[in-house]
Design a protein around this motif. Structure first.
Motif, PDB file in Angstrom:
ATOM      1  N   PHE A 221      31.942  37.924  40.141  1.00 48.97           N
ATOM      2  CA  PHE A 221      32.590  39.196  39.836  1.00 48.97           C
ATOM      3  C   PHE A 221      32.709  40.095  41.048  1.00 48.97           C
ATOM      4  O   PHE A 221      31.743  40.358  41.760  1.00 48.97           O
ATOM      5  N   ASN A 222      33.920  40.575  41.276  1.00 50.40           N
ATOM      6  CA  ASN A 222      34.213  41.663  42.190  1.00 50.40           C
ATOM      7  C   ASN A 222      35.426  42.365  41.612  1.00 50.40           C
ATOM      8  O   ASN A 222      36.443  41.722  41.337  1.00 50.40           O
ATOM      9  N   ALA A 223      35.319  43.667  41.398  1.00 51.52           N
ATOM     10  CA  ALA A 223      36.371  44.376  40.668  1.00 51.52           C
ATOM     11  C   ALA A 223      37.727  44.239  41.349  1.00 51.52           C
ATOM     12  O   ALA A 223      38.748  44.004  40.699  1.00 51.52           O
ATOM     13  N   ARG A 224      37.778  44.391  42.672  1.00 48.48           N
ATOM     14  CA  ARG A 224      39.052  44.350  43.372  1.00 48.48           C
ATOM     15  C   ARG A 224      39.646  42.944  43.391  1.00 48.48           C
ATOM     16  O   ARG A 224      40.839  42.758  43.167  1.00 48.48           O
ATOM     17  N   ALA A 270      33.513  49.580  36.899  1.00 44.25           N
ATOM     18  CA  ALA A 270      32.535  48.886  37.727  1.00 44.25           C
ATOM     19  C   ALA A 270      31.728  49.850  38.578  1.00 44.25           C
ATOM     20  O   ALA A 270      31.163  49.474  39.599  1.00 44.25           O
ATOM     21  N   GLY A 271      31.656  51.110  38.170  1.00 39.18           N
ATOM     22  CA  GLY A 271      30.878  52.095  38.896  1.00 39.18           C
ATOM     23  C   GLY A 271      31.725  52.930  39.832  1.00 39.18           C
ATOM     24  O   GLY A 271      32.779  52.481  40.311  1.00 39.18           O
ATOM     25  N   GLY A 272      31.284  54.152  40.078  1.00 36.91           N
ATOM     26  CA  GLY A 272      31.999  55.027  40.998  1.00 36.91           C
ATOM     27  C   GLY A 272      33.409  55.304  40.525  1.00 36.91           C
ATOM     28  O   GLY A 272      33.631  55.756  39.404  1.00 36.91           O
ATOM     29  N   ASP A 273      34.388  54.981  41.379  1.00 37.69           N
ATOM     30  CA  ASP A 273      35.797  55.208  41.052  1.00 37.69           C
ATOM     31  C   ASP A 273      36.493  53.906  40.671  1.00 37.69           C
ATOM     32  O   ASP A 273      37.719  53.809  40.728  1.00 37.69           O
ATOM     33  N   GLU A 274      35.708  52.905  40.298  1.00 31.19           N
ATOM     34  CA  GLU A 274      36.277  51.593  39.998  1.00 31.19           C
ATOM     35  C   GLU A 274      36.679  51.514  38.529  1.00 31.19           C
ATOM     36  O   GLU A 274      36.003  50.893  37.705  1.00 31.19           O
ATOM     37  N   PHE A 275      37.805  52.133  38.170  1.00 34.54           N
ATOM     38  CA  PHE A 275      38.369  52.050  36.831  1.00 34.54           C
ATOM     39  C   PHE A 275      39.701  51.315  36.905  1.00 34.54           C
ATOM     40  O   PHE A 275      40.562  51.661  37.735  1.00 34.54           O
ATOM     41  N   PHE A 276      39.861  50.314  36.043  1.00 36.50           N
ATOM     42  CA  PHE A 276      41.108  49.554  36.002  1.00 36.50           C
ATOM     43  C   PHE A 276      41.557  49.400  34.555  1.00 36.50           C
ATOM     44  O   PHE A 276      40.728  49.229  33.652  1.00 36.50           O
ATOM     45  N   LEU A 277      42.851  49.435  34.367  1.00 37.48           N
ATOM     46  CA  LEU A 277      43.437  49.159  33.057  1.00 37.48           C
ATOM     47  C   LEU A 277      44.179  47.836  33.159  1.00 37.48           C
ATOM     48  O   LEU A 277      45.045  47.666  34.024  1.00 37.48           O
ATOM     49  N   TYR A 278      43.810  46.881  32.274  1.00 41.72           N
ATOM     50  CA  TYR A 278      44.432  45.563  32.249  1.00 41.72           C
ATOM     51  C   TYR A 278      45.385  45.499  31.051  1.00 41.72           C
ATOM     52  O   TYR A 278      44.948  45.584  29.895  1.00 41.72           O
ATOM     53  N   GLU A 344      22.075  48.451  35.700  1.00 39.56           N
ATOM     54  CA  GLU A 344      21.641  47.399  34.787  1.00 39.56           C
ATOM     55  C   GLU A 344      22.767  46.431  34.444  1.00 39.56           C
ATOM     56  O   GLU A 344      22.548  45.460  33.739  1.00 39.56           O
ATOM     57  N   ALA A 345      23.971  46.709  34.910  1.00 40.13           N
ATOM     58  CA  ALA A 345      25.112  45.847  34.639  1.00 40.13           C
ATOM     59  C   ALA A 345      26.110  46.001  35.772  1.00 40.13           C
ATOM     60  O   ALA A 345      26.123  47.016  36.486  1.00 40.13           O
ATOM     61  N   GLN A 346      26.952  44.983  35.943  1.00 40.99           N
ATOM     62  CA  GLN A 346      27.968  45.025  36.992  1.00 40.99           C
ATOM     63  C   GLN A 346      29.235  45.737  36.541  1.00 40.99           C
ATOM     64  O   GLN A 346      29.891  46.410  37.338  1.00 40.99           O
TER      65      GLN A 346
END
Length: 405
Positions: A221-224, A270-278, A344-346
């Motif tokens: 897993f890596n958000a980008r 995924a934390g911080g500013d890591e928001f994605f809409l799929y 506690e989670a990615q």
């Protein structure tokens, strides 16, 4: 066809256990250290075996903690509850035995501990009105949960009601929607049966929440990079949240807007500013990805997320042991986001709930909802009524003889 049957339930002896709120539990709930009679001890026996739970139940019956009703009953249930920002509503249902389909978990000799949630479709509401009319007297059991849900139970062994209600249910479609059938199934003289809490799909008092997926321990897993790999089948949009509004509500609003446009969607944090809409692309572009999913499951957000992202991109098919990688489920979006923030989670994958029409379409096609795709509110607590799965005419020595109205 909704074939329902009464049964002789096991109930806590009110003289021994006057406060049911201290002993009932949700499946998987921790055992209260100061409650030696908690139903959690049956749901999670020390040895982890069904035989341990059955032995403990027999002991409680012998000691008078649990009493077996004298006659087979239908157990009518009302649950008054309040959803956030909504007035109080009352949901009606009934505890009964229903047939266990051959393709379900095999029935064992153990007792029925936690009823599966079964939905039935009855647009007219006739069956539900029968339940309400039979509950016009003081309830036999009641409890108030910490969240304010008031649950009341009426037991009835009236043969006229039993015939009328069973007849009203017979032509209706019904299906198991949620629950661990291993904890609810057993063998009766007329075949394998399931302890079920049946409630009406069309009831406005039925709440439906999604189960969000929370990922931890995945090396892939890596958000980008996930956004890049998934771009072949999804329109992926990175977005920032406004500071003035609750972030969970902002994500839910984006998901609802996507659903209103007919898009199948999930949101990733995924934390911080890591928001994605799929957003799933047009079906022709996604057909290769979803080829193994039959209609109408491929119209469910949870099924597309499980198959198209968790399995296809992260190698995490449902229901398998993935070693250090794991998926947790929660119906609380705030909790899912909090696990990520706390390390506690990615990642948290948030979803829309399935609609009533989608649920009915899945059932009409003879299919099952994906595991943990919907949470039905209010939840029915385990322990209010247990099913020993014994022939109706048997009455074991030492068992109580509670009277049924």
């Amino acid at each position: 066809m909704a074939s329902v049957a009464p049964f002789r339930g096991l109930l806590y002896n009110s003289a021994r256990v006057p406060d049911l709120g201290r002993v009932v539990a949700a499946p998987g709930a921790p055992i209260p250290p100061d409650e030696p009679l908690s139903v959690a001890l049956l749901l999670n026996p020390a040895g982890g075996q069904a035989g341990d739970a059955a032995a403990l139940m027999r002991r409680w019956r012998h000691e008078g903690v649990l009493e077996l009703d004298a006659r087979p009953c239908f157990y009518i249930v009302s649950q008054a509850w309040r959803e956030r920002g909504m007035p109080e509503r009352t949901r009606w249902g009934v505890l009964a035995r229903i047939p266990l389909s051959p393709d379900r978990a095999p029935a064992g000799p153990g007792p029925g501990l936690s009823p599966a949630t079964a939905l039935y479709s009855d647009p007219s509401g006739d069956a539900e009105r029968l339940l309400e009319s039979a509950a016009r007297r003081p309830a036999d059991r009641w409890m108030s949960a910490p969240d304010g849900t008031d649950t009341r139970i009426w037991r009835t062994a009236d043969p006229v009601f039993a015939r009328t209600f069973a007849g009203a249910m017979e032509p209706l479609a019904a299906w198991v929607a949620e629950g661990d059938e291993r904890l609810a199934a057993g063998r009766t003289p007329d075949g394998d049966r399931l302890l079920a809490f049946l409630t009406r799909l069309e009831s406005p008092a039925l709440g439906i929440l999604p189960y969000h997926r929370v990922l931890r321990g995945s090396r892939r897993f890596n958000a980008r990079s996930l956004a890049g790999r998934a771009a072949a089948h999804f329109d992926v949009k990175h977005f920032s949240l406004e500071s003035y509004d609750h972030r969970g509500e902002q994500i839910r609003r984006k998901l609802r807007e996507s659903a209103s446009r007919g898009r199948i969607a999930s949101a990733l944090y995924a934390g911080g500013d890591e928001f994605f809409l799929y957003l799933l692309k047009e079906e022709a572009e996604a057909d290769e990805l979803l080829g193994g999913i039959p209609e109408p499951l491929r119209r469910l957000d949870a099924a597309v997320l499980d198959k198209g992202l968790l399995e296809a991109e992260l190698g995490l098919p449902q229901g398998e042991d993935h070693g250090p990688a794991a998926i947790r489920h929660t119906a609380d979006a705030g909790r899912a986001l909090g696990w990520v923030d706390a390390g506690e989670a990615q990642a948290a994958f948030l979803l829309n709930p399935p609609s009533r029409e989608q649920i009915a379409a899945v059932a009409a096609a003879g299919l099952r909802l994906p595991d943990r795709s919907a949470c039905f509110l209010p939840q029915f607590p385990a322990g209010l009524v247990l099913d020993p799965f014994e022939p109706a005419e048997e009455r074991p020595a030492g068992a109580g003889a509670g009277e049924a109205g």
